[in-house]
Design an enzyme around this catalytic site. Structure first.
Site, PDB file in Angstrom:
ATOM      1  N   GLY A 328       1.097  -1.237   0.248  1.00  0.00           N
ATOM      2  CA  GLY A 328      -0.333  -0.085  -0.200  1.00  0.00           C
ATOM      3  C   GLY A 328       1.152   1.717   0.304  1.00  0.00           C
ATOM      4  N   SER A 329       0.443   2.642   0.539  1.00  0.00           N
ATOM      5  CA  SER A 329       0.742   3.771   0.365  1.00  0.00           C
ATOM      6  C   SER A 329       2.393   3.916   1.035  1.00  0.00           C
ATOM      7  CB  SER A 329       0.332   4.614   0.745  1.00  0.00           C
ATOM      8  OG  SER A 329      -1.103   4.699   0.197  1.00  0.00           O
ATOM      9  N   VAL A 330       2.506   2.627   1.762  1.00  0.00           N
ATOM     10  CA  VAL A 330       4.041   3.653   2.346  1.00  0.00           C
ATOM     11  C   VAL A 330       5.012   3.367   1.415  1.00  0.00           C
ATOM     12  CG1 VAL A 330       5.522   2.587   3.575  1.00  0.00           C
ATOM     13  CG2 VAL A 330       3.562   1.912   4.331  1.00  0.00           C
TER      14      VAL A 330
END
Length: 723
Positions: A328-330
């Site tokens: 995901g956005s990490v």
């Protein structure tokens, strides 16, 4: 012929027949004798009778051949505390046959069953009634099921001291894990395996590593068994002029981990609290030294207690290493690093947020509507998917692939743990490349994420995560596992700019990670939050309102990174709290404690004392040694040996400071009335107990009375008040 002539003729014929018979018998005797001589010569020469090897049979009859077992190496934490070591466990059995008596007439069977049952019930987890029922069986001897197996040396000695006739024990090699639930999948597990020596056909039970460090370093830990050979007569005495041959055993090597027991125990407590409250299907955290790649604390849920094996049936895999998932956005920090490093990033340029269409597919921001026209400098703080897609398009296919390769996405880190997943990435189409910009269509493991983040925290140098610092052989040879640089995917200046963007996630009023601020460390926390969809086994993604993996990656202190902390939670119950709040219950206290230890260790005090190493000592000797240093000592448990200590060996302490010592066996609650909260926190760390505090100041009461056993999952309420 006359009668007299006939008689003489008959006599001569009889004599001749007797002579012939005599010759035949003599010939047969000679032949039989020759056969015996030949057979004897053959047996003497070959040493065989049929298929039986007489030489081996004779040697076996008079040969005493004993295996000398090698000690399996000990696994230590970074401070020299044993986290896995060799031990023995005992199985209790009772002889019931009344014919079993000693030469002096002393009974070697259970004589008083009622008394025996009453005494044994004090030490076994079984009632006196059940024990009596077992003792009343009509058998030569009996055991007591699970209650009578895997007994510690301490329990065995206490039962032996009761001097109960007919009560005996068998000894079995075992592995002692004194900390119970303690990085269980990383430390691993060793269990007995039976092997057969082909030389003498003797079977031997030996411990074998089945997971974690125990498995990866099994060869080094195992060692080599020795042997003792002698010739004995029928009475068991050594034969004259025989030579006893002894080949010494070579003990296994010791393995030293990078884990710090203080922070590891605290992490276990934090994870369990979140697990109990929010019931995620999976939960994990890794704390790593940003400058060396040494993993300081790491664990997961589900997990198991290595001492009791409780929970082992739930999860065998080390999910931090073996499981790959979409982060995901990490993952956006890698995209930003690539854009800055390649010169394709303009923070002041603007774009229209909300949605973007790629090959007919619409990608939306997490809030569905976006924030209007905003600068690219807000992509990371707001965690904008559409902004990430625009940055990826500016990079272009060639550059984006190049930087993914530089970061070694889809490659193993080489961490010294078994079954590491390599991960994968799908970037064949423009849509694939677009969604990789915010961490989909790419699979990584938690340890790979630590490696990626190290490039940002360590001035562009990407490090290999390390769990082992060194291996020391029984002869003192040291094999070091030092810091290893896997590559330099970005420049130091790029890394600095990425950290500045991560700082805005916490500090900007529009940042998604404002809850990760830590009191006392203003402007020192840099994070990136993440929310990833979960891939379905049937294709596509799960669509439930809570079917997400939530994560946060943090770096601190921001101006000179010392720690990287990465926490993930899969499908927690967000009806009780939002995902960021849930993760902050792990991230904030653990990072704060790590930073506090850093500050404390940097301080010097002229009146400080260097803490002695007390683990491995007899309990009485350890207590005396600590008191001789002028320290206040509390012992947890009634075991004979110290297996863990706080403060750790080598730490600076001051006179009268409290030292908590943990022995093997059951953990017993001390009287903590009058203790400071900080001292109770030491107790919580070393036992892994679930301590809840009410009030401030010093302890006025405790819900678990002194002397009671501290059990897993049991909540202990501590009330405090100002004096």
């Amino acid at each position: 012929m006359s009668a007299r002539g006939k008689k003489q003729h008959s006599s001569r014929r009889t004599q001749r027949n007797r002579g012939v018979i005599g010759l035949v018998l003599a010939a047969l005797s000679i032949i039989v004798l020759l056969l015996f001589v030949i057979r004897f010569a053959y047996i003497a020469g070959s040493g065989h009778v049929g298929q039986v090897d007489l030489t081996k049979k004779t040697q076996k009859k008079y040969r005493f051949d004993q295996v000398i077992k090698a000690r399996r190496g000990t696994i230590y934490d970074a401070n020299g505390n044993a986290v896995a070591e060799d031990s023995n466990v005992y199985t209790l059995y009772a002889v019931l046959d009344k014919n079993q008596v000693s030469t002096a007439g002393r009974p070697l069977y259970v004589k008083d069953k009622a008394k025996t049952a009453t005494v044994l019930s004090k030490y076994l987890k079984i009632s006196a009634t059940e024990i009596t029922k077992t003792l009343n069986q009509n058998q030569f001897q009996v055991e007591f099921g699970a209650a009578g197996r895997n007994l510690s040396l301490e329990i065995k000695q206490k039962i032996t001291d009761e001097k109960l006739p007919g009560i005996n024990f068998t000894e079995t090699p075992s592995r002692l894990y004194p900390n119970g639930t303690f990085a269980s999948h990383i430390v691993g597990l060793a269990q007995l395996k039976t092997t057969v020596d082909q030389t003498n056909q003797q079977s031997t039970q030996q411990l074998k590593g089945l997971m974690g460090v125990e498995q990866y370093f099994n060869k080094q830990l195992t060692g080599v068994n020795g042997r003792q050979v002698a010739k004995l007569n029928n009475y068991g005495y050594e034969l004259p002029d025989s030579k006893r041959v002894v080949k010494k055993a070579e003990d296994g090597s010791d393995v030293y981990l990078t884990l710090d027991s203080r922070l590891q125990s605290y992490l276990e407590q934090l994870l369990q609290d979140v697990q109990d409250k929010y019931d995620p299907t999976e939960l994990s955290a890794i704390l790593m030294n940003a400058k060396t790649g040494a993993i300081i604390a790491a664990s997961q849920r589900p997990t198991f207690n290595a001492a009791t094996k409780s929970g082992l049936e739930t999860q065998w895999r080390d999910s931090l290493v073996e499981d790959a998932y979409e982060p995901g956005s990490v993952f956006k920090v890698l995209l930003l690093a690539a854009a800055i490093d390649s010169g394709k990033y303009n923070p002041n340029a603007t774009y229209r947020s909300g949605s973007v269409t790629i090959n007919g597919s619409t990608i939306r921001d997490w809030n569905q509507v976006g924030w209007g026209t905003i600068p690219f400098s807000q992509v990371i703080p707001r965690s904008s998917n559409t902004g990430a897609v625009h940055i990826e398009q500016a990079l272009g296919e060639t550059l984006w692939k190049e930087y993914l390769n530089r970061f070694r996405v889809g490659q193993k880190t080489g961490i010294t743990l078994p079954n590491e997943a390599s991960g994968s990435i799908q970037i064949k189409t423009p849509l694939d490349r677009a969604i990789t910009s915010f961490g989909q269509a790419v699979n990584v493991s938690a340890v790979q994420m630590m490696s990626f983040l190290s490039a940002i925290a360590n001035q562009g140098e990407m490090l290999q995560p390390r769990i082992v610092s060194k291996v020391v052989s029984n002869q003192g040879k040291v094999t070091k596992y030092d810091k290893k640089v896997l590559g330099t995917p970005i420049s130091a200046d790029t890394a600095k700019q990425v950290i500045a963007a991560m700082r805005q996630v916490v500090e900007a009023d529009y940042g998604t990670g404002q809850q990760y601020k830590i009191d006392g460390y203003d402007q020192q926390i840099a994070v990136k939050t993440g929310t990833a969809q979960i891939a379905s086994s049937k294709g596509g993604y799960l669509t439930g309102s809570n079917d997400y993996i939530y994560s946060v990656a943090g770096i601190a202190p921001a101006d000179d990174p010392e720690y990287i902390l990465y926490v993930t939670a899969k499908q927690p119950d967000i009806t009780k709290a939002d995902a960021i709040s849930i993760l902050s219950e792990i991230f904030n206290p653990l990072m704060k404690r790590a930073l506090n230890y850093r500050t404390t260790s940097a301080d010097t005090d002229a009146n400080s004392i260097k803490m002695s190493k007390l683990t491995g000592l007899a309990s009485a000797a350890a207590v005396k040694k600590a008191k001789d240093q002028g320290l206040t000592v509390t012992q947890v448990g009634n075991g004979s040996k110290i297996v863990q200590q706080l403060p750790a060996a080598g730490e600076k302490v001051i006179a009268k400071q409290r030292v908590v010592l943990l022995t093997e066996g059951a953990m017993t609650m001390p009287n903590v009335v009058g203790w400071s909260k900080n001292d109770v926190l030491k107790l919580a760390e070393i036992t892994g107990g679930d301590f809840k505090f009410s009030g401030d100041g010093y302890v006025t009461s405790q819900s678990l009375k002194a002397g009671a056993v501290i059990t897993a999952g049991q909540q202990i309420v501590i009330k405090l008040a100002e004096p």
